[in-house]
Design an enzyme around this catalytic site. Sequence first.
Site, PDB file in Angstrom:
ATOM      1  CB  SER A  47      -0.951   0.002   1.195  1.00 22.75           C
ATOM      2  OG  SER A  47      -0.228  -0.195   2.373  1.00 22.75           O
ATOM      3  NE  ARG A  98      -8.929   8.049  -4.059  1.00 19.96           N
ATOM      4  CZ  ARG A  98      -8.223   7.852  -2.950  1.00 19.96           C
ATOM      5  NH1 ARG A  98      -6.950   7.543  -3.019  1.00 19.96           N
ATOM      6  NH2 ARG A  98      -8.779   7.960  -1.764  1.00 19.96           N
ATOM      7  CB  THR A 103      -0.476   6.536   0.114  1.00 19.42           C
ATOM      8  OG1 THR A 103      -1.340   5.417   0.166  1.00 19.42           O
ATOM      9  CG2 THR A 103      -1.088   7.575  -0.786  1.00 19.42           C
ATOM     10  CB  THR A 110      -1.209   6.308   4.093  1.00 23.14           C
ATOM     11  OG1 THR A 110      -2.128   6.332   3.015  1.00 23.14           O
ATOM     12  CG2 THR A 110      -0.425   7.597   4.099  1.00 23.14           C
TER      13      THR A 110
HETATM   14  N1  ASP Z   1      -5.224   7.963   2.497  1.00 22.00           N
HETATM   15  C1  ASP Z   1      -4.937   7.133   1.362  1.00 22.00           C
HETATM   16  C2  ASP Z   1      -5.789   7.524   0.201  1.00 22.00           C
HETATM   17  O1  ASP Z   1      -6.951   7.824   0.383  1.00 22.00           O
HETATM   18  C3  ASP Z   1      -5.102   5.694   1.582  1.00 22.00           C
HETATM   19  C4  ASP Z   1      -4.953   5.192   2.943  1.00 22.00           C
HETATM   20  O2  ASP Z   1      -4.344   5.799   3.797  1.00 22.00           O
HETATM   21  O3  ASP Z   1      -5.475   4.131   3.229  1.00 22.00           O
HETATM   22  O4  ASP Z   1      -5.293   7.464  -0.889  1.00 22.00           O
END
Ligand code: ASP
Length: 269
Positions: free
Chosen positions: A26, A156, A146, A128
């Site tokens: 991730s 996105r 991330t 993240t």
């Molecule tokens: N905050 C990140 C995003 O929305 C993903 C995450 O932290 O889970 O891309």
Amino acid sequence: MEAGGNALDAVEQGVRVTESDKTNLSVGLGGFPDRDGNTTLDACIMNHKNQCGSVGFLQYIENPISVARKVMEDTPHVMLVGDGALEFALSKGFTKSDFKSDEAQKAWKEWLKTSEYKPIINRENHDTIGMIALDAEGNLSGACTTSGLSFKMRGRLGDSPIIGAGLFVDNEVGAACATGLGEAVIRIAGSSIVVELMRHGYTPQEACKEAVERLIKKHDNQVENLQVGFIALNKNGEWGSYSVYSGFNVAHRDLENEKLVDSEFNRPW
Ligand code: ASP
């Protein structure tokens, strides 16, 4: 920092470790791809002078946080995205990598069987990495990086490359960083809210809790599968964290201790 380094270098070097960990699903190039099979990375960095840099929708670069730092230091801008960010990175000597994680590609192919598009942040909270630090000079810095939501729509961006959402630092007050469903964090300007609450006297812990409660309220309590967590650190070195659901943990390190802490939360998963 114990060896005299500053907070900015520490947070950059700190999150680079995770970005370069090819087994991490991730963060970095090992991360889950978007729904077209491309891994696109988001990162931002901010120092004690309110200087900041960010990259979004960046492909093929192992350490987006260092590109974000270059945006901060070598351009008059804050954000570069997509091909422009890639061209900039290459012009600064970063090398292009075609690495794709077998595991992430396999998961994507599995996902393609149904292609059900339902942005969910699962309870394994390693989506993240956000890191905030206070150095011996009393200066704060933060970094956030991330690969974003797995199987996201092409193009996105979440909160993680957005200064004020995924990360905010105000050297008069404190620093905060977010993880979780980026859309929800953006809607409440998450990290800047946490810092602003600390300015008004909240402890880091109280500020994270209040931000999470506000987020829940602004979503009319409809937070099924909506995980978000904040971490915060103030000028005195006090820190805190809070999440919507259980399962969010925080690594804390100071001169004496190093520990992994289960964050307080609003509700059990
Ligand atoms: N905050 C990140 C995003 O929305 C993903 C995450 O932290 O889970 O891309």
